[in-house]
Design a protein around this motif. Sequence first.
Motif, short mmCIF file in Angstrom:
data_model
loop_
_atom_site.label_atom_id
_atom_site.label_comp_id
_atom_site.label_asym_id
_atom_site.label_seq_id
_atom_site.Cartn_x
_atom_site.Cartn_y
_atom_site.Cartn_z
N THR A 89 0.83 -1.21 0.00
CA THR A 89 0.00 0.00 0.00
C THR A 89 0.86 1.25 0.00
N SER B 294 -5.44 1.72 4.30
CA SER B 294 -5.94 0.60 3.53
C SER B 294 -6.87 -0.22 4.41
N GLY C 42 -8.53 -2.52 -2.68
CA GLY C 42 -8.22 -3.65 -3.54
C GLY C 42 -8.96 -4.86 -3.05
N TYR D 299 -5.05 -2.49 -7.36
CA TYR D 299 -5.41 -1.49 -6.36
C TYR D 299 -5.96 -0.24 -7.02
#
Lengths: 240, 240
Positions: free
Chosen positions: A122, A167, A201, A218
């Motif tokens: 990420t 995330s 994602g 993503y």
Amino acid sequence: MSPRWKWKGAEAKALAEPISKTVSILQSSLTRTEASGLLSNHNVLLSVEAEQAELLDRSCFGRPVVACAEKEDKRWIQLTFEEAFFLFYNLNCIKISLHGRRLENEVELWRFVRSIKPNFATSYKAYSHLRLKNWIVRPGLQYGVDFVVYRHHPSLVHSEFAVLVKSVDGNDRLRVWSDSHCSVRLTGSVAKTLLVLYINGEEVNREDMNLPLCLEDYTVEEVTVRRWSPELNREHDLSL
Amino acid sequence: MSPRWKWKGAEAKALAEPISKTVSILQSSLTRTEASGLLSNHNVLLSVEAEQAELLDRSCFGRPVVACAEKEDKRWIQLTFEEAFFLFYNLNCIKISLHGRRLENEVELWRFVRSIKPNFATSYKAYSHLRLKNWIVRPGLQYGVDFVVYRHHPSLVHSEFAVLVKSVDGNDRLRVWSDSHCSVRLTGSVAKTLLVLYINGEEVNREDMNLPLCLEDYTVEEVTVRRWSPELNREHDLSL
């Protein structure tokens, strides 16, 4: 908030030398000399020529290592994992070695870095997302964020955004109001805007995560967060 | 960091009127008139005499509600749950009603407040811990912390500490370095010291948690967090 240029004429200088152009020259130069970096547990040490060191500085990749003995025409540049991976994978212009052996492909590098820095997927997605839009991206440690971004070289302009990367699986920041207040107040007090990048994602399984290809899956959602002051918004044209 | 008094003579004024003494007078006065507060989902509205309103202000409990119509000799003061519980339970000087019915004991109030504010047990432990040491404790929302504390009335002195309350089961803040950096940088920039209060206690079962007696089992560990600057610590007397 408009960009705060550091001196008169800085904006003109920035316009005359777009970052994208400098990066492009850097890419050609590093490819030509087959520049190579040494991978360690903390960073990547890249050995380059003096002229390339200047190009790296102008495009803000890494920091020069001044302490070590160096040959006259060689410079050592210390790259973060994100910077090294960007030069290796996105720009494809450097080689990387680990324990004296050259890494064959991006999967090897990806696996090694992720074993050291579990949130690299990420973090790298956010870094490359901003870099590919030609923002200068620097570590944001001193402001308690993941990155700070500049419109052009930090010698010309102050950074405009303080970036937090969030995330689904790594919800360590902005979980409670007090953290949001703290971040907005701090970034405001240093004349930056808080930019939160949500990396979305599919729930990635361990096998996929071993491949940088997961980066393609993503998506990045960009949200800026500011303090709202009722007084400032009174009696203003609502259509603005 | 020494206290920053707001004007010349403020320190002398503070010394002449210790908070503990004002609180003691307030306590007697509220007990005498059987002052009573109305409990709502957000706060407690306390009805007091003008002289008591002044004592509450001098000892920094609550905020006056100026908008509502009032009888000449009555004032409404809005208390946070922590402030109300302190006056009700620790100082035992106010009564509290809910939907027109007077609450019989602290257990009823405790249960109601905890149903609205799940982290009230640790938050109140921190609040009362500081109040019992005669610190003035105010909400810290604007600095992204739980409380700010003052040595004396905010009209005399700037707040010295920004307080974050942490407990075993509520680890929402300072989980990652970037949050710590953010908090330390912000509190430093407003000339405060970050004070982290760790509330420790036995893993409390739900039944115990329904009783304010669990407060007795909690211990409070106080940690101040500051940025360390190597330059400032060079060539200084290490014994200091």
